[in-house]
Design an enzyme around this catalytic site. Sequence first.
Site, PDB file in Angstrom:
ATOM      1  N   ARG A 263       0.703  -1.278  -0.021  1.00  0.00           N
ATOM      2  CA  ARG A 263       0.062   0.138  -0.104  1.00  0.00           C
ATOM      3  C   ARG A 263       1.083   1.220   0.466  1.00  0.00           C
ATOM      4  O   ARG A 263       0.429   2.521  -0.791  1.00  0.00           O
ATOM      5  CB  ARG A 263      -1.418  -0.275   0.650  1.00  0.00           C
TER       6      ARG A 263
ATOM      7  N   SER B   5      -4.012   4.559   6.297  1.00  0.00           N
ATOM      8  CA  SER B   5      -4.622   2.899   5.287  1.00  0.00           C
ATOM      9  C   SER B   5      -4.316   3.528   4.104  1.00  0.00           C
ATOM     10  O   SER B   5      -3.258   1.931   3.862  1.00  0.00           O
ATOM     11  CB  SER B   5      -5.640   2.609   6.014  1.00  0.00           C
TER      12      SER B   5
ATOM     13  N   GLU C  88     -19.421   4.966   0.694  1.00  0.00           N
ATOM     14  CA  GLU C  88     -17.793   4.321  -0.544  1.00  0.00           C
ATOM     15  C   GLU C  88     -18.888   3.754  -2.241  1.00  0.00           C
ATOM     16  O   GLU C  88     -18.918   4.197  -3.184  1.00  0.00           O
ATOM     17  CB  GLU C  88     -17.670   2.374  -0.348  1.00  0.00           C
TER      18      GLU C  88
ATOM     19  N   PHE D 207     -14.227  -3.017   0.543  1.00  0.00           N
ATOM     20  CA  PHE D 207     -15.237  -1.872   0.506  1.00  0.00           C
ATOM     21  C   PHE D 207     -15.806  -1.347  -1.027  1.00  0.00           C
ATOM     22  O   PHE D 207     -16.327  -0.190  -1.330  1.00  0.00           O
ATOM     23  CB  PHE D 207     -14.662  -0.686   1.646  1.00  0.00           C
TER      24      PHE D 207
ATOM     25  N   HIS E 224      -5.762  -3.433   1.588  1.00  0.00           N
ATOM     26  CA  HIS E 224      -6.177  -4.609   3.414  1.00  0.00           C
ATOM     27  C   HIS E 224      -6.969  -5.786   2.319  1.00  0.00           C
ATOM     28  O   HIS E 224      -7.922  -6.411   2.349  1.00  0.00           O
ATOM     29  CB  HIS E 224      -7.431  -4.416   3.924  1.00  0.00           C
TER      30      HIS E 224
ATOM     31  N   ASP F  52      -8.659  -7.727  11.884  1.00  0.00           N
ATOM     32  CA  ASP F  52      -9.895  -7.558  12.233  1.00  0.00           C
ATOM     33  C   ASP F  52     -10.227  -8.782  11.658  1.00  0.00           C
ATOM     34  O   ASP F  52     -12.203  -8.606  12.091  1.00  0.00           O
ATOM     35  CB  ASP F  52     -10.079  -6.299  11.212  1.00  0.00           C
TER      36      ASP F  52
ATOM     37  N   ARG G 182      -1.425  -5.564   3.458  1.00  0.00           N
ATOM     38  CA  ARG G 182      -1.771  -4.650   3.729  1.00  0.00           C
ATOM     39  C   ARG G 182      -0.556  -4.278   4.880  1.00  0.00           C
ATOM     40  O   ARG G 182      -0.036  -3.592   4.666  1.00  0.00           O
ATOM     41  CB  ARG G 182      -2.933  -4.908   5.494  1.00  0.00           C
TER      42      ARG G 182
END
Lengths: 281, 317
Positions: free
Chosen positions: B13, B40, B61, B86, B112, B120, B170
Site C-alpha cells: 500500500r 491506511s 463508498e 469496501f 487490505h 480485524d 496490508r
Amino acid sequence: MTDISQLKLMATQMRRDVVRMVYGAQSGHPGGPLGCAELFTALYFKVLNHSPENFSIDGKGEDLFFLSNGHLSAGWYSALARSGYFDTAELETFRRIDSRLQGHPATEEGLPGIRVASGSLGQGLSVACGAALSKKLNNDPGLVYCLMGDGEQQEGQIWEAAMFAPAKKIDNLIGIIDYNGQQIDGAVDDVMPLGNLKAKWEAFGWNVLEMQGNEMEDVLTVLGKARSFCGQGKPVLILMHTDMGHGVDFMSGTHEWHGKPPNDEQFEQAMSQLKETLGDY
Amino acid sequence: MREYTYTEKKDTRSGFGLGLLEIGRLNPDVVALCADLTGSLNMGAFRDEFPNRFFQVGIAEANMMGLAAGLTIGGKIPFTGTFANFSTGRVYDQIRQSIAYSNKNVKICASHAGITLGEDGATHQILEDIGMMRMLPHMTVVVPCDHNQTKAATLAVANYPGPVYLRFGRPKVPNFTDPSQPFEIGKAIILSEGSDASIFATGHLVWEAIEAGRELYKKGISAEIINIHTIKPLDIKSIIQSVSKTGCAVTAEEHQMNGGLGDAVSQVLAVSHPAPLELVAVNDRFGESGKPAELMKKYGLDASNIVQAVMRVLKRK
C-alpha cells in the site's frame, strides 16, 4: 425554440412518441415520461446550453443532463432525437434487438446524448456530483442537471450524495425530483413514505425550490430561478410536482402504468388524446 | 533456479501511495477519492500536495464510485481508495452500472485484500474480490506482488484507458522486484525458468512461490515461476507456452478458489491445453482473526503448501 406555445406542442409530441414507442415495443415505462414531458422539452429546447449535433461524453463548456431514474428512457430518447442528437426514425427501434435505444439508457451502443448508464436506481446524483466537480476543476461554467424519481429517494446512496454536495459546496448542480407520488407497488405513501421531503433536502443543505411540472410556464420560471441560484455556494434541488401518466386520462395519476404497454384499443384511445403536433417519427 | 533476494520487507500500500503521488505530479488530470481511510491507503501525500484534486468522501463508498464515474466526464482520471472489501462487494452494482458498463476511466484501488489483513477478521478479509471484478466486462484486474511493483502498477494503470481494479494488501512483504522495471499490463513475468512444473502466482504469493521453487530445487525439481500480476486480461500465451514445456501447473493466490487466478488458469488449460493443475487458494471458507503469517499457514497459502501442491501435481503428469 423560444415560443411557449411551440414548447407545449413539443411536449405533446413527446408524449405521443413515448406511447408509440412503448406500444411498438410492447414493453417499457409510459407513466413516468408522460409526467416529465414539460421538463424534457424545457431542458432540451430552451434551458440547456448544449450542442446536439456535436455530442461528446466530456461535454466541455456545455450543460449536462443525467437521468438517474433510467426507466424514463422513452421520454429522454424522444427529447434527444427531437433536439437533434440522432434521427427521430431511430425511436422506432426502442427496446428491440440491435438497437442503440436500450430499455434503460446506456453508453455501450454509443447513443449520442448519454454519458452514463442508469436504471439501477440511486446512482445518478453521485455521478452528477462527480461531473459537477470535474467542471469546477476544468473552470467550466456549464451546469449539471440530474433527474431522480421520488420512489428512488428510498435508496440510501441518494442521501450519501445529498450529504456530499453541500459539504463540498457543489453549486453548479441542479437536482430535480419527479414528485408524482407513485412507484411500482403503489402510492409512495403506502410503499415507504418519504416524510417531509422538502425539509429533508433543506436540512442536508440544499436550496430547495418547488415547481408545477406539468405547467410549462412554471417549469420555465423555476428552471430559470434554479439557474440564478447557482454559484452561491449551495446545490439546488427542485421538487417537481407532476402527474404520472399526464396527458392520457386512463394512465394519469396511477402507478398502474409505471411499466406496462397499452394494448391496441388503449393505444388508439391514447392517440386520440395526444394529437400529432410536430410530425410522428 | 534463479536467485532472488530482498533487503527489506515493505507494504504494497505504501508503494501505491508513492505511485499515486508521482502520477499526480506527472498528470494534472489525476484526481483521488478516499472513503475515510487516507492513512491506511497512504493517500496523505497526494492529499497534501494536491488538496483541490483530492476528495474525502466520508464513509460512503457507493457515492464514491458514482463520483468517480462522474469525474471521468470532463477528462479526469479518478483513483478511488478504500479496503478491498469496501471497494468491491459493498459497491458491486455501482461499479457494474456506473463504471464497468459505462466504460469509465476509473482506477479502483483496493488495499487490505485477503486474510493477511489479519486481526480485524473475516468481515474485512475479502477473498472474493478478484472473482467479482474479473467477471465484469471492460474491467482490467491487476494484482502486483510487492512494494516496488505496486508503485509501478499505479503509474501504469493511470495511462491504461478504461476501468481497472488494482489490488494490494496490508502487511509488509519482501520487496524484491527491480524498481526500474516498467509495468506492462497483461504481460506475465517469468521469474525463473524451469522444466518440471509451472507455478503461476499472483500478489505476495509470488514471493512464496520463489521460496517454494528454492525448496523444490533442493529436491531436484525444476519449477518455472511466473508472476501473473494481471489477472485480466490474462496472459494466455505465456501460460500455454510454459505448460507446453512443463506439462503441469500450480496456481497460488490469496483468494477463494472460486473466481480467482486458479479458476482463470483452469479455464485456459481446460479449453486450450489440458494438463494437471493444482490450486493453492482458500477453499470455500471465510477467514478469521490472527496474525498474517499464522493465517497464511492455517489457510494453506504459504511456500510449503506450494511445494506440496507441486509434489501432488507431478504425480498426476
